[in-house]
Design an enzyme around this catalytic site. Structure first.
Site, mmCIF file in Angstrom:
data_model
loop_
_atom_site.group_PDB
_atom_site.id
_atom_site.type_symbol
_atom_site.label_atom_id
_atom_site.label_comp_id
_atom_site.label_asym_id
_atom_site.label_seq_id
_atom_site.Cartn_x
_atom_site.Cartn_y
_atom_site.Cartn_z
ATOM 1 N N PHE A 141 39.339 18.538 76.151
ATOM 2 C CA PHE A 141 39.644 17.799 74.843
ATOM 3 C C PHE A 141 40.745 18.600 73.995
ATOM 4 O O PHE A 141 40.389 19.690 73.504
ATOM 5 C CB PHE A 141 38.491 17.578 74.115
ATOM 6 C CG PHE A 141 38.752 16.755 72.800
ATOM 7 C CD1 PHE A 141 38.634 15.447 72.913
ATOM 8 C CD2 PHE A 141 38.931 17.429 71.629
ATOM 9 C CE1 PHE A 141 39.220 14.484 71.821
ATOM 10 C CE2 PHE A 141 39.125 16.612 70.524
ATOM 11 C CZ PHE A 141 39.101 15.176 70.651
ATOM 12 N N ASP A 226 44.127 26.795 74.354
ATOM 13 C CA ASP A 226 43.871 26.234 73.028
ATOM 14 C C ASP A 226 42.631 26.874 72.399
ATOM 15 O O ASP A 226 41.344 26.505 72.780
ATOM 16 C CB ASP A 226 43.364 24.690 73.510
ATOM 17 C CG ASP A 226 43.024 23.787 72.356
ATOM 18 O OD1 ASP A 226 42.746 24.230 71.274
ATOM 19 O OD2 ASP A 226 43.069 22.492 72.676
ATOM 20 N N LYS A 255 41.827 23.728 63.025
ATOM 21 C CA LYS A 255 40.459 23.687 62.320
ATOM 22 C C LYS A 255 40.128 25.034 61.229
ATOM 23 O O LYS A 255 40.540 24.872 60.156
ATOM 24 C CB LYS A 255 39.595 23.750 63.724
ATOM 25 C CG LYS A 255 39.522 22.547 64.200
ATOM 26 C CD LYS A 255 38.063 22.226 65.054
ATOM 27 C CE LYS A 255 38.447 20.940 66.089
ATOM 28 N NZ LYS A 255 38.631 19.653 65.156
#
Length: 401
Positions: A141, A226, A255
């Site tokens: 994801f 990531d 984030k």
């Protein structure tokens, strides 16, 4: 109708149904706790998918934002501003790299990493134009843009959005032999999550990340990590890659970099990699804006103290010790994770992940399900041990364990 019912009904009527949130309407939050419009308090055990590593309303971050709000919030990259150089310098130092390319969202940062790898492949590695390939892992994801979902194996995220962007090859996560077979002369990068979050907090086998690092170095391929969810303290180290002493060629961050206050993301790499760009070839109006830089600089300063990594390590050990006791009880089939981050597979006999999340909400604990049978636990790193234990008590009560 209650305030909660009115708010949810209005949202259902006037917003696209691309999310299925739990039926709670938050009005206020502080630390690890959120309060809804009815005045009910809930323990946040999700932390905005790790965007809120430092808790809700963290005073250091709020004060940094307030101070910057009174000065300047946006210049665009048409001009320099007085927070930009410091932000890039400090973030590069935190990552042990040379250069930073700031964006806003995690998906933008992943798109930037893809573009960077391709450009590097053509300009530096010498791959023929239009032939660059990036190898990714199944169950990944990385975001929801058209290009990113083109290499997703999640049909719910991918279906009905074709035609898809070419140039990607998918191999099983954790399978070093499959990765080695996929890498060829046209491969410019391997893009991986060091721990797969959305897939259910999947930790790769020991030695996998060092093997990826060794393979990519030998074959002249960029290793892109990531760390949008796994990075910035969540797993007990600054980056999840640190647990195996692995340093990728490129970090993709987001984030928690914005502290849950503003969206901030970045690609961080060496000068040999990010140095391929020239003016006009990539950019973002809001990327690296003064407000974002001010907040991110405070995040970096907090991480440099090591306090939050230590909390994630100590509380994470306690979390996983307690969760491991549920395995074999008949209610939980497996537990995975690292630091203050766990995926808990619920036995079908006890309900779906969504049903368990709803039952926990009734007991004032907020988590979120994924892939049907799994719930994710990722509280803010500022949570107290007492509150964490209370949350785990509610989970045990819901599971009858």
């Amino acid at each position: 109708m209650t305030s909660t019912e009115r708010s949810i009904a209005a949202a259902e009527s006037h917003s696209a149904h691309n999310y299925h949130p739990l039926p709670v309407v938050v009005a206020y939050a502080e630390g690890a706790w959120m309060t809804d419009v009815e005045g009910r308090r809930y323990l946040d055990m999700l932390a905005g998918y790790s965007a809120l590593n430092f808790g809700h309303g963290n005073r250091r971050l709020i004060n940094a934002a307030k101070a910057q709000l009174d000065r300047v919030t946006l210049t665009s990259r048409a001009f320099h501003h007085d927070r930009f150089a410091e932000f890039c310098t400090e973030l590069a130092a935190l990552c042990g790299k040379d250069m930073v390319l700031p964006m806003n969202t995690g998906a933008e940062a992943v798109e930037t990493a893809v573009k960077t790898a391709r450009k590097w492949g053509y300009k530096v590695k010498g791959v023929p134009d239009g032939r660059a390939k990036i190898v990714v892992a199944g169950n990944n994801f990385h975001g929801r843009t058209t290009t990113i979902i083109s290499f997703s194996t999640d049909e719910e995220a991918r279906a009905d959005y074709g035609p898809y962007t070419p140039g990607f090859e998918i191999v099983p996560y954790g399978d070093l032999a499959a990765l080695e077979e996929a890498v060829d002369d046209h491969t410019v990068a391997v893009l991986l999550e060091p721990i797969q979050g959305e897939a259910g907090v999947l930790v790769p086998p020991a030695g996998y990340l060092p093997g990826v690092r060794r393979l990519t170095a030998e074959r002249g391929v960029l290793f892109i990590a990531d760390e949008i969810q796994s990075g910035l303290g969540r797993t007990g180290r600054t980056f999840a890659c640190d647990h195996e002493e692995v340093v990728p060629d490129m970090y993709v961050l987001g984030k928690a970099l914005g502290g849950g206050v503003v969206p901030v993301s970045a690609v961080v790499a060496s000068r040999d990699v990010l140095g391929v760009y020239r003016p006009g070839e990539h950019g973002s109006t809001f990327g690296g804006n003064p407000l974002a830089c001010a907040v991110a600089l405070e995040v970096i300063a907090m991480l440099k103290s090591g306090e939050f990594q230590q909390r994630a390590t100590e509380l994470g050990e306690h979390l996983h010790q307690e969760l491991s006791l549920l395995v074999g009880s008949g209610a939980v089939e497996a537990v995975r994770g690292r630091g203050l981050w766990a995926g808990v597979d619920i036995a079908p006999s006890h309900g779906t992940g969504r049903q368990i999340s709803e039952r926990l909400m009734e007991r004032r604990v907020l988590v979120k399900d994924t892939h049907g049978s799994t719930i994710r636990i990722a509280p803010p790193l500022v949570i107290s041990k007492e509150d964490l234990d209370w949350g785990l008590d509610q989970l045990r009560a819901v599971l009858g364990s």
